[in-house]
Design an enzyme around this catalytic site. Sequence first.
Site, short mmCIF file in Angstrom:
data_model
loop_
_atom_site.label_atom_id
_atom_site.label_comp_id
_atom_site.label_asym_id
_atom_site.label_seq_id
_atom_site.Cartn_x
_atom_site.Cartn_y
_atom_site.Cartn_z
N GLU A 178 -5.75 -8.05 5.00
CA GLU A 178 -6.11 -8.09 3.70
C GLU A 178 -5.44 -9.35 3.26
O GLU A 178 -4.64 -9.84 3.50
CB GLU A 178 -5.54 -7.10 3.03
CG GLU A 178 -6.07 -5.54 3.09
CD GLU A 178 -5.24 -4.37 2.18
OE1 GLU A 178 -4.38 -4.81 1.36
OE2 GLU A 178 -5.77 -3.30 2.23
N CYS B 173 -2.17 -14.11 -2.04
CA CYS B 173 -1.11 -13.24 -1.24
C CYS B 173 -1.74 -13.23 0.32
O CYS B 173 -2.67 -12.49 0.42
CB CYS B 173 -1.01 -12.12 -1.85
SG CYS B 173 0.19 -10.71 -0.85
N CYS C 217 9.12 0.98 6.00
CA CYS C 217 9.17 1.25 4.71
C CYS C 217 8.53 2.51 4.28
O CYS C 217 7.36 2.71 4.47
CB CYS C 217 9.29 0.32 3.55
SG CYS C 217 10.03 -1.34 3.96
N CYS D 28 5.52 2.42 1.85
CA CYS D 28 4.65 1.24 2.04
C CYS D 28 3.32 1.84 2.55
O CYS D 28 3.18 2.26 3.54
CB CYS D 28 5.35 -0.01 2.61
SG CYS D 28 4.28 -1.34 2.70
N CYS E 108 -0.79 -3.01 -1.11
CA CYS E 108 -0.79 -3.81 -0.08
C CYS E 108 -0.96 -2.90 1.23
O CYS E 108 -0.14 -1.96 1.44
CB CYS E 108 0.73 -4.65 -0.01
SG CYS E 108 0.56 -5.56 1.88
#
Length: 357
Positions: A92, A105, A116, A119, A341
């Site tokens: 991505e 990004c 994590c 995430c 994300c």
Amino acid sequence: MSKTSIYGLTFDQLTDWLVDHGQRKFRAQQVWNWLYKKRVMKFDQMNNVNKDCIALLEENFVLHTLEEEIRQESSDGTKKFLFRLKDGNLIETVLMRFNYGLSVCVTTQVGCNIGCTFCASGLLKKSRDLSSGEIVEQIMNVQKHLDEEGNEERVSHIVVMGIGEPFDNFNNLIDFLRVVNDDKGLCIGARHITVSTSGLAHKIYEFADTGLQVNLAISLHAPNNELRTKIMKINKAFPIEKLMKSVDYYLAKVNRRITYEYIMLRDVNDHKEEAEQLAKLLRKNRHLAYVNLIPYNSVDEHNQYQRSKPEVIQAFFETLKGQGINCGVRWENGADIDAACGQLRSKQIKKKKEIVG
């Protein structure tokens, strides 16, 4: 012979490579100009480069290793690109619009092993690092997309906060930074580039020693070891004491402000107690500290977490400010698309598995 992305070479590396292969030194500047200023799509469009050099480049390098698979566009102008790599893996890249410019990004790894617990990036484990060329190509593809739109817009800022841990792919990260920062090419200022790490303390020392003036962000997310270990397993290897020791070294060496990312998880890390602990942790170097409070983007696979309530985020913010800590709240871009994300990538892979299954 497997060809590699020419975007993976820094200017000095390209110069050395061309000279080693019998070309004159000035060819590097010509090729660099065609790549980053004129942004050609084919080597043979470099019409002031001799045919021998063109043939040499075509024999050893490629200009395109990423193929756009999906593009999502938000009502706020954010665009999320899902790129397919030559080996079929998906990554991505996100283009965000701010009043100060256009920020991209980028992703540095296929998957993530940091683990994590909140995430989406870590839903799929790391299968490999991206090459420096694959990281640079994300910027190039977004810039070429902007070129095609014809509004004379350019990428002005970069955040290395996509899928993966950048410092776990350190050498390729550094080459990427040198390429995009080069004033003969894209010329994206070092102070317009931010690299985020989950806290690989040994690499923070190494990063400080590079002399690069790019910004550093640390994903902290908790002010004490017990809580941080629960939500970020990396804290077992690099507990807060070890992390903050590396921060002291970085600040002494670079004297640049560090941003501390702090994701707001309802009834987990958002109490007044944690705000006070965070203020105490950062107090010594508070003149070079900025806390970025991030409202959580929900992920289906991590439904044990919810976003902190607005009034709780405000109270946390006010506690930090009251203790003399510089801070702000970062509301997400692309809220009406797969904002978290890694979310678009994991959804797409899951969808394809369901079709095959």
